[in-house]
Design an enzyme around this catalytic site. Structure first.
Site, PDB file in Angstrom:
ATOM      1  CG  ASP A  15      -1.910   1.192   1.522  1.00 24.11           C
ATOM      2  OD1 ASP A  15      -2.275   1.483   0.459  1.00 24.11           O
ATOM      3  OD2 ASP A  15      -1.870   2.016   2.764  1.00 24.11           O
ATOM      4  CG  ASP A  17      -2.079   7.875   1.229  1.00 23.42           C
ATOM      5  OD1 ASP A  17      -1.370   8.836   1.455  1.00 23.42           O
ATOM      6  OD2 ASP A  17      -2.997   7.705   0.231  1.00 23.42           O
ATOM      7  CG  ASP A 177      -1.639   2.165   6.734  1.00 22.54           C
ATOM      8  OD1 ASP A 177      -2.419   3.604   7.182  1.00 22.54           O
ATOM      9  OD2 ASP A 177      -2.069   2.097   5.334  1.00 22.54           O
TER      10      ASP A 177
END
Length: 237
Positions: A15, A17, A177
């Site tokens: 990922d 961000d 996250d």
């Protein structure tokens, strides 16, 4: 899922961000400023807790409807476009990679592991962040959630990435996250390592993360990589 079962390791998916970089503070500031400007929550600024629970990790199409159910979708998306422009302005020159990122990328390159970046961020944001981090050429594949049939938490973006790089889910793991991103990875049949950059450990664990780490220098990650460690490319054969 035991990450040691992934040997021989073929690929790692990321990922962007909150995973490659701690971008959430810039997103939070942009949302807080513009939501207050339009009178959201009666003009009371949103909290970090509200942001984490209701905004972080979701794609803009879904957020536009959730934040502004009374508006036409196009109007909600106009707000999201303004927010993304402010995010890019805030992040430019300030964005930094998580601790250990460059060392991990060097480790991956040295073993010729396949890789892709997979994100719900708009393409303009994703390309800016990869550029600021010096990783544009590191990722041969960039998958954007809104360009798939369904974005995260659907597995579609991760399934597309696996297909594009030619990797097996049984020999790949993902760094994520957010709960929605972890659920997407698990639904794609891929083990997920959760980064605790912006969400409580329980949220990430309940979403299905196989391992939780603070950053890319976390000793728990180092131990797993040592067990999975394929020979460096120049030592193979």
């Amino acid at each position: 899922r035991d990450l040691r079962e992934l040997a021989p390791l073929e690929a790692i998916l990321f990922d962007i961000d909150g995973t490659l970089c701690d971008s959430d503070p810039f997103h939070f500031l942009a949302f807080r400023e513009l939501l207050q400007e339009v009178g959201f929550n009666n003009g009371v600024p949103i909290t970090e807790e509200f942001y984490s629970a209701n905004i972080s990790g979701w794609h803009n199409d879904a957020l536009a409807g959730a934040l502004f159910p009374e508006l036409e979708h196009a109007k909600g998306m106009e707000f999201m476009d303004r927010k993304e422009a402010l995010f890019r302005k805030l992040a430019a020159g300030e964005l930094k990679g998580l601790d250990g990122l460059q060392e991990l990328c060097t480790w991956i390159e040295g073993r010729n592991l396949k890789r892709a970046a997979v994100t719900n961020a708009p393409r303009a944001n994703a390309e800016l962040m990869l550029s600021l981090l010096g990783l544009t050429s590191f990722f041969p594949v960039l998958v954007i959630g809104s360009e798939c049939e369904r974005a995260k938490p659907s597995p579609d973006p991760y399934l597309k990435a696996l297909d594009l790089i030619g990797a097996s889910p049984d020999h790949t793991f993902i760094f994520e996250d957010s709960a929605s991103g972890i659920r997407a990875g698990v639904a794609a049949g891929v083990a997920v390592v959760g980064l605790t950059t912006g969400n409580p450990e329980k949220v990430l664990r309940d979403a299905g993360a196989s391992l939780l780490i603070e950053d890319f220098r976390d000793p728990k990650l180092m131990a797993v990589l040592q067990e999975l460690d394929p020979a460096p490319a120049d030592k193979q054969g």
